[in-house]
Design a protein around this motif. Structure first.
Motif, mmCIF file in Angstrom:
data_model
loop_
_atom_site.group_PDB
_atom_site.id
_atom_site.type_symbol
_atom_site.label_atom_id
_atom_site.label_comp_id
_atom_site.label_asym_id
_atom_site.label_seq_id
_atom_site.Cartn_x
_atom_site.Cartn_y
_atom_site.Cartn_z
ATOM 1 N N ASN A 55 -11.820 0.710 -3.389
ATOM 2 C CA ASN A 55 -11.683 2.165 -3.491
ATOM 3 C C ASN A 55 -10.297 2.575 -3.008
ATOM 4 O O ASN A 55 -9.963 2.410 -1.828
ATOM 5 C CB ASN A 55 -12.760 2.833 -2.635
ATOM 6 N N PRO A 56 -9.447 3.114 -3.891
ATOM 7 C CA PRO A 56 -8.079 3.490 -3.483
ATOM 8 C C PRO A 56 -8.059 4.512 -2.361
ATOM 9 O O PRO A 56 -7.064 4.609 -1.624
ATOM 10 C CB PRO A 56 -7.458 4.062 -4.759
ATOM 11 N N ASN A 57 -9.153 5.277 -2.213
ATOM 12 C CA ASN A 57 -9.177 6.278 -1.142
ATOM 13 C C ASN A 57 -9.191 5.642 0.245
ATOM 14 O O ASN A 57 -8.924 6.304 1.244
ATOM 15 C CB ASN A 57 -10.405 7.191 -1.291
ATOM 16 N N ASN A 58 -9.545 4.361 0.301
ATOM 17 C CA ASN A 58 -9.561 3.664 1.589
ATOM 18 C C ASN A 58 -8.185 3.127 1.968
ATOM 19 O O ASN A 58 -8.008 2.625 3.073
ATOM 20 C CB ASN A 58 -10.543 2.491 1.540
ATOM 21 N N LEU A 59 -7.247 3.193 1.049
ATOM 22 C CA LEU A 59 -5.939 2.573 1.268
ATOM 23 C C LEU A 59 -4.912 3.617 1.677
ATOM 24 O O LEU A 59 -5.063 4.813 1.397
ATOM 25 C CB LEU A 59 -5.483 1.855 -0.004
ATOM 26 N N LEU A 60 -3.874 3.147 2.333
ATOM 27 C CA LEU A 60 -2.788 4.051 2.709
ATOM 28 C C LEU A 60 -2.069 4.528 1.452
ATOM 29 O O LEU A 60 -1.945 3.779 0.479
ATOM 30 C CB LEU A 60 -1.785 3.324 3.616
ATOM 31 N N PRO A 61 -1.607 5.788 1.450
ATOM 32 C CA PRO A 61 -0.898 6.292 0.270
ATOM 33 C C PRO A 61 0.427 5.550 0.067
ATOM 34 O O PRO A 61 1.136 5.253 1.025
ATOM 35 C CB PRO A 61 -0.663 7.768 0.607
ATOM 36 N N GLU A 62 0.712 5.258 -1.181
ATOM 37 C CA GLU A 62 1.949 4.526 -1.485
ATOM 38 C C GLU A 62 3.099 5.516 -1.633
ATOM 39 O O GLU A 62 3.570 5.798 -2.735
ATOM 40 C CB GLU A 62 1.771 3.690 -2.763
ATOM 41 N N THR A 63 3.513 6.059 -0.537
ATOM 42 C CA THR A 63 4.638 6.989 -0.525
ATOM 43 C C THR A 63 5.665 6.500 0.488
ATOM 44 O O THR A 63 5.369 5.655 1.343
ATOM 45 C CB THR A 63 4.180 8.398 -0.122
#
Lengths: 277, 37
Positions: A55-63
């Motif tokens: 789930n991408p929501n569990n990952l740190l934002p790629e910014t």
């Protein structure tokens, strides 16, 4: 492998494999029929909680802000109490050193030498597939002591070999290996047991000259690295041995004369047992 | 049981059993542990 890897330094997997191959080459001189060495056997690191990664929501934002925020998080861990011993931990220092010793013996990550440095502004997360497929552990989860001796580390049956340290009576710290001790480097000589009849390196380490455990009446396991085309002439063993092919092709024939036409081909995964004479 | 073998391609084997592990060559001159002239 004569070089020492400094703390925090990274090496590439090619360098590691070259070093391991060098060790394998050196143990071909152990007085046995063939070489005994552990191949580089890479294992997965993977994730502690692999389902969370889906789930991408569990990952740190790629910014660009994420590395900066991680750096700020790191800043909060810095001890700001100075040299006041009141702020020191009660945990014995040996816990740190011994814990890290174990860490180095069970994990060795070789891919990051070729990756973007953590402090680089262009740092970006690796794709999941790349983490799973390319980030590999060159050590094993068991305490093999390969971080000290490389493989095979000397063992006493199922236990590690224990040595004793005695005072030398010399107040001067020895900075050189005593003459005649440790690495021996006699001149290379041709061998008929290597493909192309190339000279083989003769250096050995003291640990590898130790009397093998397999000569004792105990359970043993060993791995053999055979070069392409290596022949083992007709022989027999006094006791049963079980052979598993890990990689490559092992051709076995029965009889007291070497006959390349009378073989049984054993591929990886095949288990063969040799009966007593 | 006497036997012989050779490897095709670089080959890794794992041996296990109960020691002492020893090997005796049918033809002693085949024994690579002995120095060659």
């Amino acid at each position: 492998m004569s070089q020492r890897l400094g703390h925090g330094e990274t090496i590439t997997i090619e360098q590691f494999q070259e070093a391991r191959a060098s060790v394998a080459e050196s143990v071909t001189n152990v007085p046995l029929a063939f070489a005994a060495a552990q191949p580089v056997d890479l294992k997965d690191f993977d994730f502690m909680f692999p389902k969370l990664q889906k789930n991408p929501n569990n990952l740190l934002p790629e910014t660009a802000a994420t590395p900066a925020n991680l750096a700020r998080l790191g800043q909060t861990m810095i001890d700001n109490v100075g040299n006041d011993p009141a702020g020191d931990s009660d945990i014995s220092a040996i816990m740190t050193y011994f814990g890290q010793f174990i860490d180095h013996d069970i994990t060795l990550e070789l891919t990051s030498a070729d990756l973007t440095r953590l402090t680089s502004p262009s740092l970006a997360p690796l794709p999941l597939a790349e983490i799973r497929n390319n980030i590999r552990n060159a050590r094993t989860a068991t305490l093999d002591l390969d971080s000290v001796y490389d493989l095979p580390a000397p063992r006493d049956g199922d236990k590690m070999v224990l040595g004793k340290v005695s005072p030398t009576g010399n107040a001067n710290i020895p900075l050189k290996r005593p003459k005649g001790k440790g690495l021996q480097r006699p001149a290379a000589q041709p061998s008929q047991h290597r493909p192309g009849n190339r000279p083989r390196r003769q250096h050995r380490r003291s640990a590898q000259r130790r009397e093998p455990d397999r000569r004792r009446k105990v359970f043993f396991t060993m791995r053999l690295l055979l070069p392409d085309g290596f022949k083992i002439q007709p022989h027999w063993h006094p006791k049963v041995e079980h052979v598993t092919v890990i990689s490559g092709t092992f051709n076995v024939g029965m009889g007291d004369k070497f006959d390349q036409t009378a073989i049984r081909k054993c591929l990886p995964g095949r288990l063969a047992s040799g009966r007593r004479k | 049981m006497k036997h012989f073998a050779w490897a095709k391609g670089e080959t890794v084997l794992q041996l296990h059993g109960t020691g002492p592990w020893m090997i005796t060559y049918v033809n002693p001159s085949d024994d690579p542990r002995k120095p060659k002239d």
